[in-house]
Design an enzyme around this catalytic site. Structure first.
Site, PDB file in Angstrom:
ATOM      1  N   CYS A  39       0.835  -1.127  -0.020  1.00 28.31           N
ATOM      2  CA  CYS A  39       0.126  -0.095   0.029  1.00 28.31           C
ATOM      3  C   CYS A  39       1.064   1.340   0.100  1.00 28.31           C
ATOM      4  CB  CYS A  39      -0.881  -0.016   1.334  1.00 28.31           C
ATOM      5  SG  CYS A  39      -1.853   1.538   1.405  1.00 28.31           S
ATOM      6  N   CYS A  57       0.110   3.419   3.516  1.00 30.48           N
ATOM      7  CA  CYS A  57       0.385   3.105   4.634  1.00 30.48           C
ATOM      8  C   CYS A  57       1.785   2.095   4.706  1.00 30.48           C
ATOM      9  CB  CYS A  57      -0.575   2.643   5.499  1.00 30.48           C
ATOM     10  SG  CYS A  57      -1.066   0.748   5.286  1.00 30.48           S
ATOM     11  N   CYS A  72      -6.171  -2.387   0.696  1.00 26.48           N
ATOM     12  CA  CYS A  72      -5.216  -2.697   1.794  1.00 26.48           C
ATOM     13  C   CYS A  72      -5.682  -3.399   3.011  1.00 26.48           C
ATOM     14  CB  CYS A  72      -4.430  -1.129   2.212  1.00 26.48           C
ATOM     15  SG  CYS A  72      -3.300  -1.213   3.521  1.00 26.48           S
ATOM     16  N   ASP A  94      21.680   0.587 -16.197  1.00 25.42           N
ATOM     17  CA  ASP A  94      21.708  -0.451 -15.506  1.00 25.42           C
ATOM     18  C   ASP A  94      20.581  -1.530 -16.050  1.00 25.42           C
ATOM     19  OD1 ASP A  94      21.063  -2.254 -13.382  1.00 25.42           O
ATOM     20  OD2 ASP A  94      20.416  -0.743 -11.970  1.00 25.42           O
TER      21      ASP A  94
END
EC number: 6.3.5.13
Length: 409
Positions: A197, A200, A213, A333
Site C-alpha cells: 500500500c 501506509c 489495503c 543499469d
C-alpha cells in the site's frame, strides 16, 4: 490563440529553424534541439505557447507515446491538435510541438513521469491522463513510489481533470488528490511493483481486478469506464467494441484511456472511436518492415512490464530477434533483465544482439532458452530464413533498427 510577445515569437522562429537544420543535416528529427534553442532565448516560452489552448498531458511508464497518438487522432475530430508525436517528452520537446502548430486550439503532450509536475505547473493543462507506474531506468529515475508522491503533490489544489487507471494502486494513489478524477479500469498485468500500500505500507489484498489495503482504508475506487476484453463500457453503461488496428491487451487499455480523455474534451465515443481505429503504427512501433524476403514486425520494450506486453503481442510460432542497449535514454543499469520471465521463448528460434547482448545472453542461458548470439542486427536478420519474424528491442536499439529501414513510421 493570443499573439505571442515579440521575444517569444523570435524564440519560436529560431527554434523551428534549428529543428529544420537538424532534420536536413540528418542529426535527428529536431524535436529536442528546436525546443532547447527556443527556451534559451525565452525561458518562459512553454507557458506562453500553452496559453489559450486546451491541453492534455499523458504520463506513464509504458504506453505514453501510443496513448498520446490515439488521443490526438480522436481530437482531430474537433480541430487541429499540436502534439509531440515522436516521444520527445520533456519541456524542450513540448516547446517544439506547440511551436510547430501555433494555431492549434488543442494540444496532447506526452510527458516523462518525472517532469509531469513541472510541465503541469507551467502549462496549466486542463486534462491529465495517468496510466501506469513500474520500475524503469533505475539509474536515472527515483523509486516509483516517490514519483507517485510527486504526482499527488502536483495535482493537489489544482482544477485539473485527471483520467486515471484505477487498476494500478500507485496511479490511484498519485491521482487521488486531484479535484476531479475519472477512473478507468484499464487493467494491470504487471503487478510486481505494487504489492504494498503506498498510503501506509501494508500489504494489498487482490481479488480479480479488485484490490484493497489490509491495514488502512486505501482501496480501488469504483471505475467510470471499464475495459471489458475487446470492448469498453462507458459511464452510461454502453458497450463499445474497440476493434483497434494496434495489437494486444495493452493497446486496448490505451484505447480505453484515450476514449475517456476524448470525452473530457466533449467528444462522444461514437465520434472518437473511428479515429482511434485509423492508427496503425506509432513512431515505428508495430510496423512491419520488409527486406530480402523477410518481414519483420518491430516491437518496443524498455522494462519488465513492457516485455510482458511485448510477449503478449509476439507470435510464438515465429523466429524472434532481441536487441538490448544501455545508453542514456535506456538507462545504463540492465539488472532489470532478471525480472523478465524469458521462459516463454522456449521452443522458438531466438537471436540476440545489441550493445548489451552478453547481459541478455547470460539471462537467457539461466532461463534455459537456446539462442544464437549475433554481433549486429543485420547479422541476426540475415541468419533467419525468409519469412516473417518478430523483433523486440529497447529504446535506442529500436531507433537504430528503425534507421536501418529508413525510420519506418
Amino acid at each position: 490563440m493570443t499573439q505571442l510577445p515579440l521575444r517569444a515569437q523570435l524564440a519560436s522562429v529560431l527554434g523551428r529553424t534549428a529543428a529544420t537544420l537538424s532534420r536536413v543535416t540528418g542529426r535527428g528529427d529536431g524535436s529536442v534541439i528546436g525546443g532547447r534553442v527556443g527556451l534559451v532565448l525565452e525561458p518562459d516560452l512553454l507557458k506562453q505557447l500553452a496559453r489559450d489552448r486546451k491541453l492534455a498531458l499523458v504520463s506513464a511508464t509504458n504506453g505514453k507515446t501510443t496513448t498520446t497518438r490515439l488521443i490526438t487522432s480522436a481530437l482531430t475530430e474537433l480541430g487541429e491538435v499540436a502534439t509531440n508525436a515522436f516521444g520527445a517528452n520533456m519541456p524542450a520537446g513540448h516547446v517544439s510541438a506547440l511551436s510547430a502548430n501555433k494555431a492549434a486550439p488543442y494540444g496532447v503532450l506526452e510527458v516523462d513521469e518525472k517532469y509531469l509536475p513541472e510541465v503541469l505547473d507551467t502549462t496549466g493543462a486542463s486534462v491529465v491522463c495517468l496510466m501506469n507506474l513500474s520500475r524503469d531506468q533505475m539509474d536515472r529515475a527515483a523509486e516509483i513510489w516517490l514519483l507517485a508522491q510527486k504526482w499527488r503533490r502536483a495535482l493537489s489544489g489544482k482544477p485539473t481533470h485527471v483520467i486515471a487507471n484505477c487498476d494500478d494502486p500507485l496511479v490511484t494513489w498519485g491521482a487521488s488528490t486531484a479535484a476531479k478524477v475519472t477512473w478507468v479500469a484499464g487493467g494491470q498485468r504487471w503487478k510486481e511493483d505494487s504489492w504494498s500500500c503506498p498510503e501506509c505500507g501494508g500489504p494489498l489484498d487482490r481479488k480479480g481486478a479488485d484490490w484493497a489495503c489490509r491495514e488502512c482504508t486505501f482501496h480501488r475506487p469504483e471505475p467510470h469506464w471499464v475495459l471489458d476484453d475487446d470492448a469498453v463500457i462507458d459511464p452510461r453503461g454502453d458497450r463499445w467494441v474497440l476493434d483497434l488496428q494496434l495489437p494486444g491487451l495493452a493497446n486496448r487499455s490505451n484505447g480505453a484511456m484515450a476514449l475517456a480523455v476524448a470525452e473530457a474534451f466533449g467528444l462522444h465515443v461514437q465520434s472518437a472511436l473511428p479515429r482511434l481505429r485509423e492508427v496503425t503504427s506509432v513512431a515505428g512501433r508495430y510496423t512491419t518492415v520488409q527486406r530480402d524476403g523477410r518481414a519483420a514486425r518491430l516491437l518496443l520494450s524498455k522494462n519488465p512490464a513492457g516485455w510482458l506486453e511485448a510477449f503478449d503481442v509476439s507470435n510464438p510460432s515465429l523466429p524472434i530477434i532481441l536487441s538490448v542497449n544501455a545508453q542514456g535514454p535506456d538507462g545504463r543499469d540492465t539488472s532489470w533483465l532478471w525480472d523478465v520471465d524469458y521462459r516463454i521463448l522456449r521452443g522458438r528460434p531466438v537471436y540476440i544482439t545489441g550493445e548489451r547482448r552478453l547481459d541478455l545472453a547470460l539471462r537467457l542461458d539461466v532461463a534455459d532458452v537456446p539462442f544464437q548470439l549475433c554481433e549486429s542486427f543485420t547479422e541476426a536478420f540475415n541468419a533467419i530464413p525468409p519469412g516473417r519474424l518478430d523483433v523486440i528491442a529497447n529504446y535506442t536499439a529500436f531507433q537504430q533498427i528503425r534507421s536501418e529501414f529508413g525510420r519506418a513510421v
